[in-house]
Scaffold this motif. Structure first.
Motif, PDB file in Angstrom:
ATOM      1  N   PHE A  31     -21.279   7.082  15.425  1.00  0.00           N
ATOM      2  CA  PHE A  31     -20.376   7.087  14.274  1.00  0.00           C
ATOM      3  C   PHE A  31     -20.505   5.753  13.556  1.00  0.00           C
ATOM      4  O   PHE A  31     -20.327   4.694  14.148  1.00  0.00           O
ATOM      5  N   PHE A  32     -20.849   5.822  12.265  1.00  0.00           N
ATOM      6  CA  PHE A  32     -20.858   4.643  11.397  1.00  0.00           C
ATOM      7  C   PHE A  32     -19.663   4.735  10.459  1.00  0.00           C
ATOM      8  O   PHE A  32     -19.416   5.777   9.853  1.00  0.00           O
ATOM      9  N   MET A  33     -18.949   3.643  10.325  1.00  0.00           N
ATOM     10  CA  MET A  33     -17.795   3.616   9.434  1.00  0.00           C
ATOM     11  C   MET A  33     -18.241   3.365   7.999  1.00  0.00           C
ATOM     12  O   MET A  33     -19.010   2.458   7.717  1.00  0.00           O
ATOM     13  N   LEU A  34     -17.754   4.190   7.103  1.00  0.00           N
ATOM     14  CA  LEU A  34     -17.984   3.986   5.671  1.00  0.00           C
ATOM     15  C   LEU A  34     -16.827   3.181   5.079  1.00  0.00           C
ATOM     16  O   LEU A  34     -15.693   3.609   5.157  1.00  0.00           O
ATOM     17  N   HIS A  35     -17.141   2.080   4.362  1.00  0.00           N
ATOM     18  CA  HIS A  35     -18.409   1.363   4.542  1.00  0.00           C
ATOM     19  C   HIS A  35     -18.237   0.319   5.636  1.00  0.00           C
ATOM     20  O   HIS A  35     -19.199  -0.261   6.124  1.00  0.00           O
ATOM     21  N   GLU A  36     -16.980   0.093   6.009  1.00  0.00           N
ATOM     22  CA  GLU A  36     -16.647  -0.810   7.108  1.00  0.00           C
ATOM     23  C   GLU A  36     -15.222  -0.513   7.569  1.00  0.00           C
ATOM     24  O   GLU A  36     -14.499   0.284   6.954  1.00  0.00           O
ATOM     25  N   TYR A  37     -14.814  -1.177   8.637  1.00  0.00           N
ATOM     26  CA  TYR A  37     -13.510  -0.911   9.254  1.00  0.00           C
ATOM     27  C   TYR A  37     -12.364  -0.993   8.254  1.00  0.00           C
ATOM     28  O   TYR A  37     -11.445  -0.158   8.249  1.00  0.00           O
ATOM     29  N   GLU A  38     -12.372  -2.022   7.384  1.00  0.00           N
ATOM     30  CA  GLU A  38     -11.242  -2.236   6.477  1.00  0.00           C
ATOM     31  C   GLU A  38     -10.999  -1.082   5.516  1.00  0.00           C
ATOM     32  O   GLU A  38      -9.915  -0.979   4.926  1.00  0.00           O
ATOM     33  N   ALA A  39     -11.999  -0.200   5.337  1.00  0.00           N
ATOM     34  CA  ALA A  39     -11.766   0.973   4.487  1.00  0.00           C
ATOM     35  C   ALA A  39     -10.602   1.802   5.023  1.00  0.00           C
ATOM     36  O   ALA A  39      -9.805   2.355   4.254  1.00  0.00           O
ATOM     37  N   LEU A  40     -10.486   1.889   6.354  1.00  0.00           N
ATOM     38  CA  LEU A  40      -9.382   2.643   6.950  1.00  0.00           C
ATOM     39  C   LEU A  40      -8.030   2.099   6.505  1.00  0.00           C
ATOM     40  O   LEU A  40      -7.067   2.853   6.342  1.00  0.00           O
ATOM     41  N   LEU A  41      -7.960   0.790   6.298  1.00  0.00           N
ATOM     42  CA  LEU A  41      -6.692   0.158   5.928  1.00  0.00           C
ATOM     43  C   LEU A  41      -6.272   0.516   4.509  1.00  0.00           C
ATOM     44  O   LEU A  41      -5.077   0.474   4.181  1.00  0.00           O
ATOM     45  N   PHE A  42      -7.239   0.873   3.672  1.00  0.00           N
ATOM     46  CA  PHE A  42      -6.919   1.286   2.313  1.00  0.00           C
ATOM     47  C   PHE A  42      -6.344   2.698   2.270  1.00  0.00           C
ATOM     48  O   PHE A  42      -6.020   3.197   1.184  1.00  0.00           O
ATOM     49  N   SER A  43      -6.190   3.341   3.419  1.00  0.00           N
ATOM     50  CA  SER A  43      -5.486   4.620   3.464  1.00  0.00           C
ATOM     51  C   SER A  43      -4.034   4.451   3.010  1.00  0.00           C
ATOM     52  O   SER A  43      -3.442   5.379   2.462  1.00  0.00           O
ATOM     53  N   GLU A  44      -3.483   3.270   3.247  1.00  0.00           N
ATOM     54  CA  GLU A  44      -2.118   2.947   2.818  1.00  0.00           C
ATOM     55  C   GLU A  44      -2.085   1.479   2.408  1.00  0.00           C
ATOM     56  O   GLU A  44      -1.719   0.606   3.208  1.00  0.00           O
ATOM     57  N   PRO A  45      -2.450   1.138   1.170  1.00  0.00           N
ATOM     58  CA  PRO A  45      -2.478  -0.268   0.756  1.00  0.00           C
ATOM     59  C   PRO A  45      -1.153  -0.996   0.933  1.00  0.00           C
ATOM     60  O   PRO A  45      -1.131  -2.202   1.218  1.00  0.00           O
ATOM     61  N   HIS A  46      -0.039  -0.278   0.791  1.00  0.00           N
ATOM     62  CA  HIS A  46       1.252  -0.974   0.921  1.00  0.00           C
ATOM     63  C   HIS A  46       1.487  -1.474   2.340  1.00  0.00           C
ATOM     64  O   HIS A  46       2.233  -2.428   2.551  1.00  0.00           O
ATOM     65  N   GLU A  47       0.829  -0.859   3.336  1.00  0.00           N
ATOM     66  CA  GLU A  47       0.973  -1.350   4.704  1.00  0.00           C
ATOM     67  C   GLU A  47       0.197  -2.650   4.900  1.00  0.00           C
ATOM     68  O   GLU A  47       0.577  -3.485   5.727  1.00  0.00           O
ATOM     69  N   ILE A  48      -0.892  -2.838   4.151  1.00  0.00           N
ATOM     70  CA  ILE A  48      -1.586  -4.127   4.177  1.00  0.00           C
ATOM     71  C   ILE A  48      -0.640  -5.209   3.671  1.00  0.00           C
ATOM     72  O   ILE A  48      -0.486  -6.278   4.280  1.00  0.00           O
ATOM     73  N   VAL A  49       0.024  -4.919   2.566  1.00  0.00           N
ATOM     74  CA  VAL A  49       0.947  -5.866   1.951  1.00  0.00           C
ATOM     75  C   VAL A  49       2.126  -6.149   2.874  1.00  0.00           C
ATOM     76  O   VAL A  49       2.524  -7.309   3.068  1.00  0.00           O
ATOM     77  N   ALA A  50       2.683  -5.093   3.468  1.00  0.00           N
ATOM     78  CA  ALA A  50       3.851  -5.271   4.330  1.00  0.00           C
ATOM     79  C   ALA A  50       3.520  -6.090   5.565  1.00  0.00           C
ATOM     80  O   ALA A  50       4.300  -6.957   5.986  1.00  0.00           O
ATOM     81  N   THR A  51       2.360  -5.841   6.157  1.00  0.00           N
ATOM     82  CA  THR A  51       1.968  -6.559   7.367  1.00  0.00           C
ATOM     83  C   THR A  51       1.702  -8.029   7.074  1.00  0.00           C
ATOM     84  O   THR A  51       2.100  -8.917   7.839  1.00  0.00           O
ATOM     85  N   LEU A  52       1.052  -8.301   5.956  1.00  0.00           N
ATOM     86  CA  LEU A  52       0.667  -9.671   5.622  1.00  0.00           C
ATOM     87  C   LEU A  52       1.722 -10.386   4.795  1.00  0.00           C
ATOM     88  O   LEU A  52       1.544 -11.553   4.433  1.00  0.00           O
ATOM     89  N   GLU A  53       2.821  -9.671   4.505  1.00  0.00           N
ATOM     90  CA  GLU A  53       3.944 -10.246   3.747  1.00  0.00           C
ATOM     91  C   GLU A  53       3.460 -10.860   2.438  1.00  0.00           C
ATOM     92  O   GLU A  53       3.737 -12.017   2.108  1.00  0.00           O
ATOM     93  N   ALA A  54       2.733 -10.058   1.693  1.00  0.00           N
ATOM     94  CA  ALA A  54       2.145 -10.520   0.442  1.00  0.00           C
ATOM     95  C   ALA A  54       3.015 -10.133  -0.748  1.00  0.00           C
ATOM     96  O   ALA A  54       4.018  -9.428  -0.622  1.00  0.00           O
ATOM     97  N   SER A  55       2.597 -10.585  -1.909  1.00  0.00           N
ATOM     98  CA  SER A  55       3.357 -10.342  -3.133  1.00  0.00           C
ATOM     99  C   SER A  55       3.178  -8.909  -3.604  1.00  0.00           C
ATOM    100  O   SER A  55       2.204  -8.235  -3.265  1.00  0.00           O
ATOM    101  N   THR A  56       4.124  -8.450  -4.412  1.00  0.00           N
ATOM    102  CA  THR A  56       4.027  -7.098  -4.956  1.00  0.00           C
ATOM    103  C   THR A  56       2.851  -6.975  -5.924  1.00  0.00           C
ATOM    104  O   THR A  56       2.267  -5.905  -6.049  1.00  0.00           O
ATOM    105  N   SER A  57       2.518  -8.066  -6.609  1.00  0.00           N
ATOM    106  CA  SER A  57       1.376  -8.009  -7.528  1.00  0.00           C
ATOM    107  C   SER A  57       0.072  -7.783  -6.764  1.00  0.00           C
ATOM    108  O   SER A  57      -0.807  -7.043  -7.219  1.00  0.00           O
ATOM    109  N   ALA A  58      -0.054  -8.413  -5.584  1.00  0.00           N
ATOM    110  CA  ALA A  58      -1.233  -8.181  -4.753  1.00  0.00           C
ATOM    111  C   ALA A  58      -1.278  -6.725  -4.302  1.00  0.00           C
ATOM    112  O   ALA A  58      -2.342  -6.100  -4.262  1.00  0.00           O
ATOM    113  N   GLY A  59      -0.124  -6.180  -3.978  1.00  0.00           N
ATOM    114  CA  GLY A  59      -0.051  -4.785  -3.580  1.00  0.00           C
ATOM    115  C   GLY A  59      -0.474  -3.850  -4.695  1.00  0.00           C
ATOM    116  O   GLY A  59      -1.175  -2.858  -4.456  1.00  0.00           O
TER     117      GLY A  59
END
Length: 229
Positions: A131-159
């Motif tokens: 199994f090769f991940m398209l295109h890399e592991y972090e693509a899975l995280l874009f399934s829910e971008p707001h969870e990236i923001v929530a975990t990293l405590e980033a700004s709403t504009s970044a979200g």
């Protein structure tokens, strides 16, 4: 009956994902997953790794196919294993991998299926399914971008910017693999302190396997194969 499956992974992020997110999700099916790190390029110092410093300081990755093939063949010597698979980034895959010399396909899905088929043919063991991940592991995280923001405590504009990236593609797996536009680069553009080996699995845990499956069709096919075991 417990079925044992070893997953050869490219780095610490994938190792943690398999052992703490994907593995526990499959235990109800009596499937026991174990992540094994494949031979990669030298990383930074051990003290850097232990401190979990930002992803840009980790310069591992696969250098040559022969090293990966050796790891796969050695793993398959365990006759008690039901199956062996991989979790390796399609992004920056070495040119000596099977199928790379005659890589064809109209879509990224066509191309990754071509490479997986060539890899499987070269190993010639019915228990092996790469199994090769398209295109890399972090693509899975874009399934829910707001969870990236929530975990990293980033700004709403970044979200909003990450959400806009996701909306440009039919699936997170289609986010391109350009040197400055691959999924991890897009996250690092917004969060300089993103720690791939630590934050990557935390975000995935918040998103959940079912959401990633819904958003990522190639990942979903791999999950279906695992469940079929």
């Amino acid at each position: 009956m417990i079925r044992r499956v070893n997953i050869l992974v490219e780095g610490q992020t994938e190792e943690t994902f398999v052992n703490t997110v994907l593995g526990p999700w499959l235990t109800s099916r009596e499937l026991f997953l174990k992540a094994i790190l494949v031979t990669t390029k030298p990383l930074g110092s051990r003290s850097q790794q232990e401190r979990g410093q930002p992803g840009r300081q980790f310069k591992g990755g696969i250098a040559k196919y022969e090293a990966v093939k050796r790891d796969v063949v050695n793993t398959l010597r365990d006759k008690n294993l039901t199956a062996v698979s991989t979790m390796i980034d399609y992004y920056r895959l070495p040119s000596d991998f099977p199928g790379m010399a005659n890589l064809t396909g109209a879509t990224c899905y066509d191309r990754v299926h071509h490479l997986e088929a060539a890899f499987s043919t070269d190993i010639t063991d019915y228990r092996f399914r790469p199994f090769f991940m398209l295109h890399e592991y972090e693509a899975l995280l874009f399934s829910e971008p707001h969870e990236i923001v929530a975990t990293l405590e980033a700004s709403t504009s970044a979200g909003r910017r990450l959400t806009a990236v996701r909306q440009q593609f039919n699936s997170p797996e289609e986010i391109d693999d350009g040197p400055t536009t691959h999924p991890a680069a897009r996250i690092l553009d917004e969060f300089k302190g993103y720690r791939k080996a630590v934050d990557g699995a935390l975000i995935a845990g918040r998103i959940g396997i079912e959401r990633m499956r819904h958003e990522c069709p190639h990942f979903a096919q791999w999950l279906s194969w695992l469940e079929s075991l």
